[in-house]
Structures are given as C-alpha cells and as structure tokens.
Design a protein around this motif. Structure first.
Motif, PDB file in Angstrom:
ATOM      1  N   UNK A 246     -12.164   6.043 -22.454  1.00 58.84           N
ATOM      2  CA  UNK A 246     -11.149   6.720 -21.661  1.00 58.84           C
ATOM      3  C   UNK A 246      -9.736   6.311 -22.100  1.00 58.84           C
ATOM      4  N   UNK A 247      -8.798   7.214 -21.939  1.00 54.76           N
ATOM      5  CA  UNK A 247      -7.389   6.888 -22.119  1.00 54.76           C
ATOM      6  C   UNK A 247      -6.949   6.031 -20.939  1.00 54.76           C
ATOM      7  N   UNK A 248      -6.272   4.938 -21.220  1.00 57.67           N
ATOM      8  CA  UNK A 248      -5.812   4.039 -20.168  1.00 57.67           C
ATOM      9  C   UNK A 248      -4.297   4.155 -20.051  1.00 57.67           C
ATOM     10  N   UNK A 249      -3.819   4.531 -18.854  1.00 56.56           N
ATOM     11  CA  UNK A 249      -2.393   4.701 -18.625  1.00 56.56           C
ATOM     12  C   UNK A 249      -1.711   3.389 -18.281  1.00 56.56           C
ATOM     13  N   UNK A 250      -2.405   2.515 -17.574  1.00 58.91           N
ATOM     14  CA  UNK A 250      -1.835   1.231 -17.175  1.00 58.91           C
ATOM     15  C   UNK A 250      -2.923   0.396 -16.526  1.00 58.91           C
ATOM     16  N   UNK A 251      -2.674  -0.902 -16.459  1.00 57.39           N
ATOM     17  CA  UNK A 251      -3.552  -1.815 -15.728  1.00 57.39           C
ATOM     18  C   UNK A 251      -2.872  -2.177 -14.407  1.00 57.39           C
ATOM     19  N   UNK A 252      -3.635  -2.148 -13.314  1.00 55.83           N
ATOM     20  CA  UNK A 252      -3.102  -2.621 -12.033  1.00 55.83           C
ATOM     21  C   UNK A 252      -3.369  -4.115 -11.973  1.00 55.83           C
ATOM     22  N   UNK A 253      -2.336  -4.878 -12.298  1.00 54.11           N
ATOM     23  CA  UNK A 253      -2.507  -6.316 -12.483  1.00 54.11           C
ATOM     24  C   UNK A 253      -2.356  -7.096 -11.188  1.00 54.11           C
ATOM     25  N   UNK A 254      -1.551  -6.560 -10.253  1.00 49.42           N
ATOM     26  CA  UNK A 254      -1.298  -7.326  -9.045  1.00 49.42           C
ATOM     27  C   UNK A 254      -1.067  -6.468  -7.826  1.00 49.42           C
ATOM     28  N   UNK A 255      -1.461  -6.999  -6.679  1.00 52.18           N
ATOM     29  CA  UNK A 255      -1.254  -6.337  -5.389  1.00 52.18           C
ATOM     30  C   UNK A 255      -0.873  -7.397  -4.375  1.00 52.18           C
ATOM     31  N   UNK A 256       0.197  -7.143  -3.650  1.00 53.70           N
ATOM     32  CA  UNK A 256       0.616  -8.050  -2.597  1.00 53.70           C
ATOM     33  C   UNK A 256       0.947  -7.292  -1.330  1.00 53.70           C
ATOM     34  N   UNK A 257       0.464  -7.757  -0.204  1.00 54.47           N
ATOM     35  CA  UNK A 257       0.715  -7.080   1.074  1.00 54.47           C
ATOM     36  C   UNK A 257       0.949  -8.114   2.162  1.00 54.47           C
ATOM     37  N   UNK A 258       1.900  -7.801   3.040  1.00 55.60           N
ATOM     38  CA  UNK A 258       2.191  -8.681   4.177  1.00 55.60           C
ATOM     39  C   UNK A 258       2.572  -7.837   5.382  1.00 55.60           C
ATOM     40  N   UNK A 259       2.660  -8.497   6.518  1.00 56.18           N
ATOM     41  CA  UNK A 259       3.227  -7.902   7.719  1.00 56.18           C
ATOM     42  C   UNK A 259       4.361  -8.798   8.199  1.00 56.18           C
ATOM     43  N   UNK A 260       5.502  -8.183   8.521  1.00 56.30           N
ATOM     44  CA  UNK A 260       6.640  -8.977   9.004  1.00 56.30           C
ATOM     45  C   UNK A 260       6.282  -9.728  10.281  1.00 56.30           C
TER      46      UNK A 260
END
Length: 404
Positions: A246-260
C-alpha cells in the motif's frame, strides 16, 4: 513491540473539495473558501458550506434512515477505502473498525422533528432511529459490512482527533488490523447557527468580504466561522500496509489527550499543554523534533490567547522557532470534523513540504508573538514530524503527531 499505525487512504467531503489535491491547492493559495449566505431573515452570515447535493447519492429510503452527518461519513469512508486500494471482499472485516467523531451530530433530524411537532403534531416514523448518536459510525459499518469495533465520539472540537487516537490504540494493541477513522459534521442548519449566534461566538461578515471574517491570532479577531464536511482516513498496521504494497501517506506516531477538569467554556493552558506533551511522549519525540504545528486557532479572543500560553508551556524555547498555522481561516471550523480536516495539512507538509498559512493575519496580535505563517504558504523539503492539536468546550484536548 507495538504495531505502528499508518494512513493509507483519505476520503473527504469538504468546502475545499473532495480530494487531497483540491485541499492542497487551497492550502497553497491561502485563499479561504468562506462565503456569505443569507439567513431566513435575510441577514448575511460568513460560512464555509458544502456546495454539492451529497444527499442525492442515497435512496429515498436511505435518506429517511440516515441523518446528513452520517451520510457524509459514509461517502468519506467509501472514498477512503477506494483511495487506500483496499479490497474489502478479501479483508478480514471482523478486524476493521470504524471510529467517527462528531460535534453537532444529528441536530438536523431533531430540528426537523421539532418543526413537525409544532406544525403537524406528528413525527416521521424513523425520527428516533435516524437521530441515534451512534449512527455516524454504525452506518459506515453497515454500509461497508465492517464488523470490528465501532465508536461514535462526541467531544466537540476534539472529537475526530480522539476518534483517530482510539483507533490507533486498538491497532497498536493488535486487536484490529485497520480502521476507518475521522470526523463528520453537517452544521448548516438554522438551529445550529442560531445556537452559536446566541452565544455570540460567530464572526460577522467582514466589511471587505466574507473570506476575511475568520482571523486567527489577529489583533482584531472576533469569532469563529462555521464549516462543515467529513474527513475519514483508512488506518492500517504498518506491517499489513507494507505486506500488501500500500501507499503510505504518513505514520501516526503519537496521540495525547487530556481533560482540563476546570470549566465548561473557559479553556485551560495547563490542560492543553499536557495533551501536546503527552502526544510528544507517545511518539518518542522531543519538542524540537516537531517542524510544524497546526494549531486549533479558532479566532476567539480568549481561546487563541490561551492556546499560545499552552504552546509556550509545551514547546519551551522551541515555540518561537516553530512554524504554526491555523487553517480554520481557510475552511471554517468544522466542529467534530475539524481535527481530521486539519490533519490533511500535516499530510501535505510531510509529503510535499508545503506549510499552509494562517489566512487573514494582516495585523497580528502583538501579545501573541509566535510564527503563525501569515498570509502565504511556505514551500520547502518534506517535513519529518508535525503535530495537530484541537481543544474543545468542556476542556477536552486531543493532539496527534504524524511522521514520515
């Protein structure tokens, strides 16, 4: 060792167009697709609307069962599968999930129902079924016959980044081989607009033209401009993508989520900064590794100022050398779909070296003294790492880091 997650396809229905090439052209030109539209009472609103009759792609029966926001997610999902070149007839459909974020969700259906009750004292047969909040994801599963986990995420402006992040976690863990993930919102209804107007959050039509109405980080910024549409990505484990060529457009290297955890309407710089820092940590990167930040930048007075504080907290001294832009001035604030739409700017930067500008930034706010790529796109070699962040009412924060 975790399974790395890559983007192999993208499907979209946006005011900028329906292909990645269309979107790249808007980013390169720096010309907003915002226009003025008349409200029922005749006054003009600045808005980035879809121009196509997307409902015509569905039968009359389907339209009675599927709210516009789910119609958009179906069309974008089908396009993402096709763009990825994935043959679902030979795929293990039990291991492909669907994760779609949305903000206003099925507001169209309930507005129509309210009008019908007032005028006719009756409701259409499928009002409740059509208005189910999970429809934005489950209709995609039904249409494509996908049997992995399906999630409809409702975290306002952070919805689509969170949906993508949830999909990434399940692919990394090995529970899924792939997922369709992104966001959808069909915002152009009188109910939605009147609600935003009541909060005095919307920018009026600018005297020099509607396209000048959204002005993130500008001294004279005075509100958001609503947009609408859907952007869905085909995510796969890197192992599977490479195995099928497959053609690869990008790698999702990181995810960060918080709640104030602080306030419904007032954003918190500490909470936003923690989301960005968490995304960097998840990607195994340092602040100085990020070469472009697509900011939330909704053009609200308080929101933009708070976000700049958060960027300084998260990036330290690197904040002043980091190209940062808000593409909302170009395509409007697509609410639950906005994070997915803004991820397109990262894909363009990583593949083409084009950094989208912050349009309408003629007079920057001197208190917000970072590099917001004013007015004109920047061209250079393909980037190696970039971040996109979105911050929502209620204090939900979600950031994604993409790498080549």
């Amino acid at each position: 060792m975790r399974n790395e997650v890559v983007i192999t396809g993208v499907g979209l229905r946006t005011p900028m167009g329906n292909t990645l090439q269309d979107v790249r052209a808007v980013f390169a030109s720096g010309t907003p697709v915002v226009a003025s539209h008349a409200a029922p009472d005749g006054h003009l609103r600045a808005v980035a609307r879809l121009t196509e009759d997307y409902a015509s792609a569905f039968s009359r029966l389907d339209r009675s069962l599927i709210d516009p926001v789910a119609q958009l997610s179906i069309l974008a999902a089908e396009a993402a599968v096709a763009d990825a070149g994935l043959d679902l007839s030979t795929a293990d459909r039990e291991r492909i999930g669907v994760f779609v974020g949305t903000g206003q969700n099925t507001a169209h259906t309930f507005m129509e129902g309210s009008i019908s009750l007032q005028e006719k004292n009756t409701l259409k047969t499928f009002t409740i079924a059509r208005g189910l909040a999970n429809g934005v994801a489950n209709h995609v599963s039904i249409r494509l016959g996908l049997q992995g986990e399906a999630q409809a995420i409702a975290l306002a402006c952070a919805s689509s980044n969170t949906a993508i992040g949830n999909a990434v976690r399940l692919i990394r863990s090995g529970e899924l081989d792939g997922a369709l993930a992104g966001g959808s919102d069909a915002t152009y209804s009188e109910f939605i607009y009147r609600g935003w107007e009541a909060m005095r959050m919307l920018a009026p039509v600018h005297p020099d033209g509607a396209e000048r109405s959204c002005r993130p980080f500008a001294k004279d910024r005075n509100g958001i401009v609503l947009g609408e549409g859907a952007v869905i990505f085909m995510l796969e484990s890197e192992r599977q993508a490479k195995a099928r060529g497959a053609r690869i457009l990008a790698r999702i290297a990181g995810y960060g989520a918080t709640s104030d955890g602080t306030h419904l309407l007032q954003p918190d710089a500490q909470g936003q900064a923690r989301a960005m820092t968490n995304g960097l940590r998840d990607a195994g990167l340092q602040a100085q590794d990020i070469q472009y930040l697509n900011a939330h930048g909704a053009a609200s007075t308080l929101g933009d100022a708070t976000e700049v504080q958060a960027i300084r907290l998260a990036f330290g001294s690197h904040a002043h050398g980091l190209p940062i832009s808000s593409t909302k001035a170009l395509h409007g604030h697509m609410l639950g779909a906005t994070g997915a739409a803004e991820l397109l700017a990262l894909i363009v930067a990583l593949n083409d070296g084009l950094i989208a500008p912050t349009a309408n930034l003629y007079e920057p706010d001197p208190a917000l003294d970072l590099d917001f790529v004013p007015l004109h796109a920047r061209h250079g070699p393909p980037l190696q790492a970039a971040m996109s962040s979105n911050f929502a009412f209620g204090g939900s924060n979600a950031c994604l880091v993409l790498t080549r």
